[in-house]
Write an enzyme that holds these catalytic residues in place. Structure first.
Site, short mmCIF file in Angstrom:
data_model
loop_
_atom_site.label_atom_id
_atom_site.label_comp_id
_atom_site.label_asym_id
_atom_site.label_seq_id
_atom_site.Cartn_x
_atom_site.Cartn_y
_atom_site.Cartn_z
N SER A 146 37.18 -22.53 -59.52
CA SER A 146 35.60 -22.80 -61.53
C SER A 146 36.50 -21.61 -61.52
CB SER A 146 34.42 -22.96 -60.89
OG SER A 146 33.49 -22.31 -61.97
N TYR A 161 28.81 -20.67 -54.27
CA TYR A 161 29.72 -21.21 -54.92
C TYR A 161 30.72 -20.58 -55.34
CZ TYR A 161 31.35 -25.20 -58.96
OH TYR A 161 31.66 -25.28 -60.11
P1 NAP Z 1 29.90 -34.82 -60.67
O1 NAP Z 1 29.74 -35.95 -61.70
O2 NAP Z 1 28.66 -34.41 -59.91
O3 NAP Z 1 31.09 -35.14 -59.33
C1 NAP Z 1 31.21 -35.09 -58.35
C2 NAP Z 1 31.58 -35.96 -57.15
O4 NAP Z 1 31.98 -35.12 -55.61
C3 NAP Z 1 30.39 -36.77 -57.18
O5 NAP Z 1 31.12 -38.14 -57.23
C4 NAP Z 1 29.34 -36.73 -55.62
O6 NAP Z 1 29.12 -37.89 -55.28
C5 NAP Z 1 31.21 -36.16 -54.93
N1 NAP Z 1 30.99 -35.62 -53.95
C6 NAP Z 1 29.96 -35.20 -53.53
N2 NAP Z 1 29.77 -34.58 -52.84
C7 NAP Z 1 30.27 -34.84 -51.62
C8 NAP Z 1 31.03 -35.72 -50.66
N3 NAP Z 1 30.39 -34.13 -49.44
N4 NAP Z 1 31.86 -35.90 -50.14
C9 NAP Z 1 32.28 -37.02 -51.01
N5 NAP Z 1 32.17 -37.07 -52.41
C10 NAP Z 1 31.21 -35.64 -52.88
O7 NAP Z 1 30.71 -33.50 -61.28
P2 NAP Z 1 32.16 -33.26 -61.46
O8 NAP Z 1 31.16 -31.82 -63.13
O9 NAP Z 1 33.10 -34.72 -62.50
O10 NAP Z 1 32.69 -31.86 -60.91
C11 NAP Z 1 33.87 -32.20 -60.40
C12 NAP Z 1 34.24 -31.33 -59.42
O11 NAP Z 1 34.83 -30.27 -60.99
C13 NAP Z 1 33.42 -30.08 -58.69
O12 NAP Z 1 34.44 -29.73 -57.53
C14 NAP Z 1 32.47 -29.31 -59.74
O13 NAP Z 1 32.48 -27.80 -58.93
C15 NAP Z 1 34.30 -28.68 -60.21
N6 NAP Z 1 33.77 -28.08 -61.25
C16 NAP Z 1 33.00 -28.45 -62.68
C17 NAP Z 1 32.95 -27.45 -63.51
C18 NAP Z 1 31.46 -28.42 -64.87
O14 NAP Z 1 31.65 -28.03 -65.53
N7 NAP Z 1 31.53 -29.55 -64.86
C19 NAP Z 1 32.68 -26.62 -63.74
C20 NAP Z 1 33.41 -26.23 -63.07
C21 NAP Z 1 34.50 -27.15 -62.01
P3 NAP Z 1 28.05 -38.04 -55.70
O15 NAP Z 1 28.22 -38.44 -57.23
O16 NAP Z 1 27.57 -39.23 -55.16
O17 NAP Z 1 27.30 -37.30 -55.63
#
Ligand code: NAP
Length: 255
Positions: A146, A161
Site C-alpha cells: 500500500s 497496517y
Molecule cells: P476487500 O474487498 O475487503 O478484500 C479483502 C479480501 O481479503 C476479502 O475477500 C476478505 O475476505 C479477505 N480476507 C480478509 N482477511 C482474510 C484472512 N484472514 N484470510 C483470508 N482472506 C482474508 O478489500 P480490497 O480493497 O479489495 O483489498 C485488497 C487488498 O488491497 C488488501 O490487502 C488491502 O490492504 C490492499 N489495499 C487496498 C487499498 C484500497 O484503497 N482499497 C489500498 C491499498 C492496498 P472477507 O470479505 O470474507 O472478509
C-alpha cells in the site's frame, strides 16, 4: 530458462469480496486464460466463485477456504488447489484487513490481528507456494502492499497496517534475491485509494472527493486499475522485473 507450461494456475488470496481487488483480479486473469485457485475465509463463497469463473471463462477453477493467518489451514488449502488444478505458476497475495485505530488507542490484540493477516499471512501462503514453484523452476509472485507503507499511513488504516505493508516490501525484495536463481520473480504493488469497501464500507461521494485531493490523476482508483497491473507482473514476458514495488496510486507517491 524454463517457460510457462501450456496450462497454468494462479493462486489468488482474498478473492471473494464482491467489490474487491481480488475478485476483479480473478475475473481478469480467468478471462486471460489462467486457471484460478481461490483462497479466502468462507468455503461456500470460494466454491461459488470458482464455479462462476469456470462456467464464464471455460477455465479450471478451485476454491478452498483458509484464514491466511493460520499456517496449517493455508498449507491444507494450497495442497487441495495443487491436487485439483494444473501447475501453479503464479501467486497474487491480495487478502488483507484494514485497521483505523490510532496509535494511542492501539491494543496489542489489534496490532497482532493486523500483522497476522497482512504480513504473516502473506509469508505463510508464499512459503507454501514457493515449494511448488521451485520444484517446477518457474514462478511469478505479486503481493499487495500500500502507499501507506511509503507515506507513513496517511490513509484510512493506521500504524499496524502501514508496518505490515512496509514489511511486504522487505519480504518482496529479499525473496526476489533468494528466488531469482529459481526463475521466480517477486514484486509488490502499492495501490493508492481504490474504490472498494475496505475503508470502513462503501465510500460516500464526499469521502471520494477528499481521497482524490492529493492525486495527480484526479480520480479514485478502480479495482480494474490494480488487476491489470497484477496481470502485467504475473505474465511470462515480465520475467526481467523482480524485487520492485509498482505504485498504482494516481501519482500520490513519486519516488
Ligand atoms: P476487500 O474487498 O475487503 O478484500 C479483502 C479480501 O481479503 C476479502 O475477500 C476478505 O475476505 C479477505 N480476507 C480478509 N482477511 C482474510 C484472512 N484472514 N484470510 C483470508 N482472506 C482474508 O478489500 P480490497 O480493497 O479489495 O483489498 C485488497 C487488498 O488491497 C488488501 O490487502 C488491502 O490492504 C490492499 N489495499 C487496498 C487499498 C484500497 O484503497 N482499497 C489500498 C491499498 C492496498 P472477507 O470479505 O470474507 O472478509
Amino acid at each position: 530458462m524454463t517457460t510457462f507450461p501450456d496450462l497454468k494456475t494462479v493462486i489468488i488470496t482474498g478473492a471473494t469480496s464482491p467489490r474487491g481487488i481480488g475478485r476483479a483480479t480473478a475475473d481478469l486473469l480467468a478471462s486471460s486464460g489462467w486457471n484460478v485457485g481461490i483462497i479466502d475465509l468462507d468455503e461456500a463463497e470460494c466454491k461459488n466463485l470458482a464455479n462462476e469463473l469456470s462456467s464464464r471463462y471455460g477455465i479450471q477453477a478451485y476454491g478452498a477456504a483458509a484464514d491466511v493467518a493460520d499456517e496449517v489451514m493455508v498449507r491444507a488449502a494450497i495442497d487441495q488447489v495443487e491436487n485439483n488444478l494444473p501447475q501453479i505458476v503464479a501467486l497474487a497475495n491480495i487478502a488483507g484487513v484494514s485497521s483505523a485505530v490510532g496509535y494511542l488507542e492501539l491494543t496489542s490484540q489489534e496490532w497482532h490481528r493486523v500483522l497476522n493477516v497482512n504480513l504473516h499471512g502473506v509469508h505463510y501462503v508464499t512459503h507454501r507456494v514457493v515449494e511448488t514453484m521451485v520444484r517446477h523452476g518457474v514462478g511469478r509472485i505479486v503481493s499487495i502492499s500500500s502507499v501507506s507503507a511509503q507515506r507513513g499511513g496517511g490513509t484510512y488504516s493506521k500504524t499496524p497496517y502501514s508496518v505490515a505493508k512496509a514489511g511486504l516490501i522487505g519480504l518482496t525484495r529479499s525473496l526476489a534475491r533468494e528466488l531469482g536463481p529459481h526463475n521466480i520473480t517477486v514484486n509488490a504493488i502499492a495501490p493508492g485509494p481504490i474504490d472498494t469497501d475496505i475503508m470502513g464500507g462503501t465510500l460516500s461521494e464526499e469521502r471520494k472527493a477528499e481521497l482524490v485531493e492529493d492525486l495527480v490523476v484526479t480520480r479514485l482508483g478502480t479495482t480494474a486499475d490494480i488487476a491489470s497491473a497484477i496481470r502485467f507482473l504475473l505474465a511470462e514476458d515480465a520475467g526481467y522485473i523482480s524485487g520492485q514495488t509498482l505504485n498504482v496510486d494516481g501519482g500520490l507517491y513519486m519516488h
